[in-house]
Each structure stands twice: as structure tokens, then as C-alpha cells.
Scaffold this motif. Structure first.
Motif, PDB file in Angstrom:
ATOM      1  N   ILE A  95      36.978  38.233  35.586  1.00  0.00           N
ATOM      2  CA  ILE A  95      37.053  39.696  35.539  1.00  0.00           C
ATOM      3  C   ILE A  95      38.441  40.118  35.073  1.00  0.00           C
ATOM      4  CG2 ILE A  95      37.075  41.791  36.967  1.00  0.00           C
ATOM      5  CD1 ILE A  95      34.947  40.486  38.729  1.00  0.00           C
ATOM      6  N   LEU A  96      38.492  41.084  34.177  1.00  0.00           N
ATOM      7  CA  LEU A  96      39.779  41.626  33.734  1.00  0.00           C
ATOM      8  C   LEU A  96      40.268  42.582  34.813  1.00  0.00           C
ATOM      9  CD1 LEU A  96      41.532  41.482  31.079  1.00  0.00           C
ATOM     10  CD2 LEU A  96      40.717  43.785  30.660  1.00  0.00           C
ATOM     11  N   ALA A  97      41.402  42.267  35.421  1.00  0.00           N
ATOM     12  CA  ALA A  97      41.857  43.004  36.601  1.00  0.00           C
ATOM     13  C   ALA A  97      43.179  43.712  36.338  1.00  0.00           C
ATOM     14  CB  ALA A  97      42.007  42.049  37.783  1.00  0.00           C
ATOM     15  N   MET A 109      55.603  44.143  40.499  1.00  0.00           N
ATOM     16  CA  MET A 109      54.972  43.817  39.227  1.00  0.00           C
ATOM     17  C   MET A 109      54.893  42.307  39.042  1.00  0.00           C
ATOM     18  SD  MET A 109      56.594  46.459  36.444  1.00  0.00           S
ATOM     19  CE  MET A 109      56.546  48.241  36.668  1.00  0.00           C
ATOM     20  N   ARG A 110      56.011  41.639  39.312  1.00  0.00           N
ATOM     21  CA  ARG A 110      56.053  40.188  39.142  1.00  0.00           C
ATOM     22  C   ARG A 110      55.052  39.501  40.068  1.00  0.00           C
ATOM     23  NH1 ARG A 110      61.083  39.868  38.967  1.00  0.00           N
ATOM     24  NH2 ARG A 110      61.511  39.494  41.179  1.00  0.00           N
ATOM     25  N   ALA A 111      54.951  39.984  41.306  1.00  0.00           N
ATOM     26  CA  ALA A 111      54.002  39.410  42.264  1.00  0.00           C
ATOM     27  C   ALA A 111      52.566  39.597  41.783  1.00  0.00           C
ATOM     28  CB  ALA A 111      54.190  40.041  43.631  1.00  0.00           C
ATOM     29  N   ALA A 112      52.277  40.777  41.214  1.00  0.00           N
ATOM     30  CA  ALA A 112      50.922  41.043  40.718  1.00  0.00           C
ATOM     31  C   ALA A 112      50.571  40.109  39.566  1.00  0.00           C
ATOM     32  CB  ALA A 112      50.799  42.497  40.280  1.00  0.00           C
ATOM     33  N   PHE A 113      51.507  39.912  38.635  1.00  0.00           N
ATOM     34  CA  PHE A 113      51.244  39.026  37.504  1.00  0.00           C
ATOM     35  C   PHE A 113      51.104  37.576  37.964  1.00  0.00           C
ATOM     36  CE2 PHE A 113      53.681  42.403  35.018  1.00  0.00           C
ATOM     37  CZ  PHE A 113      52.515  43.034  34.621  1.00  0.00           C
ATOM     38  N   ALA A 117      47.068  39.291  37.806  1.00  0.00           N
ATOM     39  CA  ALA A 117      46.748  40.602  37.223  1.00  0.00           C
ATOM     40  C   ALA A 117      46.895  40.542  35.705  1.00  0.00           C
ATOM     41  CB  ALA A 117      47.670  41.670  37.795  1.00  0.00           C
ATOM     42  N   ASP A 118      46.004  41.215  35.000  1.00  0.00           N
ATOM     43  CA  ASP A 118      46.098  41.279  33.545  1.00  0.00           C
ATOM     44  C   ASP A 118      47.058  42.362  33.093  1.00  0.00           C
ATOM     45  OD1 ASP A 118      44.014  39.340  32.324  1.00  0.00           O
ATOM     46  OD2 ASP A 118      42.977  40.283  33.994  1.00  0.00           O
ATOM     47  N   ASP A 119      47.253  43.371  33.902  1.00  0.00           N
ATOM     48  CA  ASP A 119      48.251  44.397  33.607  1.00  0.00           C
ATOM     49  C   ASP A 119      48.498  45.206  34.863  1.00  0.00           C
ATOM     50  OD1 ASP A 119      50.156  45.776  32.211  1.00  0.00           O
ATOM     51  OD2 ASP A 119      48.833  46.442  30.613  1.00  0.00           O
ATOM     52  N   GLU A 170      40.112  16.792  31.578  1.00  0.00           N
ATOM     53  CA  GLU A 170      40.047  17.497  32.858  1.00  0.00           C
ATOM     54  C   GLU A 170      40.033  19.005  32.622  1.00  0.00           C
ATOM     55  OE1 GLU A 170      42.951  16.327  35.689  1.00  0.00           O
ATOM     56  OE2 GLU A 170      42.565  14.168  35.469  1.00  0.00           O
ATOM     57  N   CYS A 171      39.100  19.700  33.271  1.00  0.00           N
ATOM     58  CA  CYS A 171      38.965  21.147  33.089  1.00  0.00           C
ATOM     59  C   CYS A 171      40.139  21.876  33.718  1.00  0.00           C
ATOM     60  CB  CYS A 171      37.663  21.644  33.706  1.00  0.00           C
ATOM     61  SG  CYS A 171      36.187  21.049  32.859  1.00  0.00           S
ATOM     62  N   LEU A 172      40.578  22.938  33.035  1.00  0.00           N
ATOM     63  CA  LEU A 172      41.646  23.790  33.545  1.00  0.00           C
ATOM     64  C   LEU A 172      41.074  25.166  33.858  1.00  0.00           C
ATOM     65  CD1 LEU A 172      44.585  23.016  31.060  1.00  0.00           C
ATOM     66  CD2 LEU A 172      44.119  21.969  33.283  1.00  0.00           C
ATOM     67  N   ALA A 173      41.502  25.750  34.958  1.00  0.00           N
ATOM     68  CA  ALA A 173      41.066  27.094  35.336  1.00  0.00           C
ATOM     69  C   ALA A 173      42.128  28.087  34.890  1.00  0.00           C
ATOM     70  CB  ALA A 173      40.854  27.179  36.843  1.00  0.00           C
ATOM     71  N   LEU A 174      41.841  28.801  33.808  1.00  0.00           N
ATOM     72  CA  LEU A 174      42.772  29.795  33.283  1.00  0.00           C
ATOM     73  C   LEU A 174      42.238  31.195  33.541  1.00  0.00           C
ATOM     74  CD1 LEU A 174      43.838  28.322  29.804  1.00  0.00           C
ATOM     75  CD2 LEU A 174      44.823  27.891  32.068  1.00  0.00           C
ATOM     76  N   TYR A 175      43.147  32.121  33.864  1.00  0.00           N
ATOM     77  CA  TYR A 175      42.772  33.514  34.012  1.00  0.00           C
ATOM     78  C   TYR A 175      42.555  34.118  32.620  1.00  0.00           C
ATOM     79  CZ  TYR A 175      44.590  32.885  38.762  1.00  0.00           C
ATOM     80  OH  TYR A 175      44.825  32.440  40.029  1.00  0.00           O
ATOM     81  N   PRO A 176      41.890  35.273  32.526  1.00  0.00           N
ATOM     82  CA  PRO A 176      41.533  35.823  31.210  1.00  0.00           C
ATOM     83  C   PRO A 176      42.697  35.958  30.232  1.00  0.00           C
ATOM     84  CG  PRO A 176      40.370  37.007  32.924  1.00  0.00           C
ATOM     85  CD  PRO A 176      41.321  36.080  33.628  1.00  0.00           C
ATOM     86  N   THR A 177      43.829  36.491  30.681  1.00  0.00           N
ATOM     87  CA  THR A 177      44.944  36.669  29.751  1.00  0.00           C
ATOM     88  C   THR A 177      45.556  35.333  29.366  1.00  0.00           C
ATOM     89  OG1 THR A 177      45.436  38.881  30.587  1.00  0.00           O
ATOM     90  CG2 THR A 177      47.206  37.755  29.441  1.00  0.00           C
ATOM     91  N   GLU A 178      45.612  34.395  30.288  1.00  0.00           N
ATOM     92  CA  GLU A 178      46.125  33.059  29.967  1.00  0.00           C
ATOM     93  C   GLU A 178      45.251  32.399  28.909  1.00  0.00           C
ATOM     94  OE1 GLU A 178      47.621  32.434  34.591  1.00  0.00           O
ATOM     95  OE2 GLU A 178      45.928  31.279  33.800  1.00  0.00           O
ATOM     96  N   PHE A 179      43.934  32.526  29.052  1.00  0.00           N
ATOM     97  CA  PHE A 179      42.999  31.966  28.074  1.00  0.00           C
ATOM     98  C   PHE A 179      43.221  32.590  26.698  1.00  0.00           C
ATOM     99  CE2 PHE A 179      39.044  31.731  25.739  1.00  0.00           C
ATOM    100  CZ  PHE A 179      38.570  30.447  26.002  1.00  0.00           C
ATOM    101  N   ALA A 180      43.343  33.914  26.672  1.00  0.00           N
ATOM    102  CA  ALA A 180      43.526  34.606  25.390  1.00  0.00           C
ATOM    103  C   ALA A 180      44.842  34.218  24.726  1.00  0.00           C
ATOM    104  CB  ALA A 180      43.472  36.119  25.610  1.00  0.00           C
TER     105      ALA A 180
END
Length: 250
Positions: A95-97, A109-113, A117-119, A170-180
């Protein structure tokens, strides 16, 4: 014979979960999504408990976006903890969060990222800004459909259609922005990508927090990639570069 014009399929609405416990801001969201009801379906939750119940309904009631208020007076969790819940569960991790708050403190902000968090959206929210962010994300999602696109580099494999990443099998779990971000780097290896250009490529908009967001997201990506992530170089005053010729230490 009777000829009937084929009916056009109904547009697929993006479902947006909003977590907001302040009545006035709830009214704002309802008005906003009422004006854009042909594009987005609002799922309004007023407590963290309600939000978690909706999130646990995945994938039967899929959520595309989450707008999460940081400070909450109702429920067992604050917005930061709800974000951590989203990122820690396989059914919701894509989910884009967006973290929404009136607090511009850089530490928050740093803690959220760091939590995925995507933004980070500051109140008061500007309607044109929010609708642009949502539309650009939908456009990028739709552009990625159709046709398999697999990118490989020295043991790293990214499948854009399946949204999967593996490193040495080995599979990596990336968040949406990391993947992009990783996809953009792999598409353009050995090219200097400016900070603004890179953010526009993965999100489609600039924001007052995009610099902080990008730095933290790349830091998170490097950490998840381990020594492979050392290939992503920071060029002071220029941007970032994926060095395909970088020799990774075993």
C-alpha cells in the motif's frame, strides 16, 4: 437486427483509506473525495482500531493508498504505529502510505521514512497537491501493467510485473518506493540521476519533503541490499548513480 453499442467497462476506482480522528478534517476529506468520486473511493476510518480492521480485510477489500494522521486521540495506536502495521504485514506492505501531520519536525519526518512512509504531507493539505500525488501514482501503476519486464544485474533480479526482487536467489521485501527506486536505477545504470529527476521518476511530483524522503528511502534500500547496495553511489551536488562495474566485496 438490433445493434447495441458495447458498454464501456466501469473505471476501476482506487480505494483510499483515510485515518483521521478530527471531525473538521474528516469533513474535508469527505468533500475532497466527493469531488473526485469518479477516480477514488474513500474508506474513512476515525480510529486506529477501525483502520486496522479495514486493513485486515485484504485482499478481499484491497486498499491502494493510505493517508494516516500521525497524532490520534482515539484507539490503541497512533498513526506511526498503524504505518508500522501496514509495512509489517505481507497483505498490506505494498500500500502506498502517506503520513499526514501538522508537525514539520525533521526528526519525525525521518522516523516516518524509516518506518516505510512513501511521503510526509503537512497540514493544511492543499487539494491540488493531494489530487496530483494520487493521480500520478495511479498513472505509474497503470503504465507498469502489461508485458513482463525483468531486470538483472550481478545476482539481483527485479520482475516489474510480479513486483518481486531477489538477490542471489533469496527474496527481498521492499516497500513501494524502494522498489520503484531500484527499478529506476536498474533501468539506467551508470547514469547520474539528479535528486529531483529521480523523485519525479518514481513519484511523479515534487514536494517540500522530497529531498528528505529520497535520502532516507535510498538509505533504506542500500541497507536491505547489503553489500550489493554499495553500488548505489551518492555524487555530492549531482545526485545518485548505480555503478554496474562496482566490485562488491564477498
Amino acid at each position: 437486427p438490433i445493434f447495441r453499442t458495447p458498454m464501456k467497462p466501469e473505471p476501476l476506482l482506487s480505494r483510499v483509506l483515510v485515518l483521521e480522528d478530527y471531525d473538521e478534517h474528516q469533513d474535508w476529506y469527505e468533500s475532497f473525495f466527493g469531488r473526485h468520486e469518479e477516480e477514488f473511493h474513500l474508506v474513512l476510518t476515525k480510529t486506529s482500531d477501525e483502520a486496522v480492521r479495514e486493513l485486515k480485510r485484504q485482499p478481499q477489500a484491497p486498499i491502494d493508498f493510505a493517508l494516516i494522521d500521525w497524532q490520534l486521540d482515539r484507539g490503541d495506536m497512533n498513526g506511526y504505529q498503524v504505518l508500522r502495521f501496514i509495512r509489517s504485514n505481507p497483505g498490506t506492505s505494498r500500500i502506498l502510505a502517506f503520513m499526514v501531520t501538522a508537525n514539520a519536525d525533521e526528526r519525525d519526518m525521518r522516523a516516518a521514512f524509516q518506518a516505510g512512509a512513501d511521503d510526509y504531507i503537512l497540514k493544511p493539505i492543499r487539494e491540488w497537491d493531494l489530487v496530483a500525488r494520487l493521480r500520478n501514482r495511479v498513472r505509474r501503476r497503470d503504465e507498469g501493467k502489461g508485458g513482463s519486464q525483468v531486470l538483472d544485474l550481478d545476482g539481483l533480479r527485479l520482475d516489474a510485473e510480479c513486483r518481486s526482487v531477489s538477490l542471489n536467489g533469496e527474496c527481498l521485501a521492499l516497500y513501494p518506493t524502494e522498489f520503484a527506486l531500484l527499478k529506476e536505477f536498474l533501468r539506467k545504470p551508470d547514469r547520474v540521476l539528479s535528486q529531483n529527476g529521480l523523485w519525479l521518476a518514481v513519484r511523479g511530483y515534487s514536494s517540500q519533503t522530497s529531498g528528505n524522503a529520497l535520502m532516507q528511502q535510498i538509505k533504506n534500500l542500500r541497507r536491505k541490499l547489503g553489500s550489493w547496495g554499495d553500488r548505489i553511489e551518492t555524487l555530492r551536488g549531482q545526485g545518485y548513480l548505480l555503478n554496474s562495474r562496482f566490485s562488491v566485496s564477498p
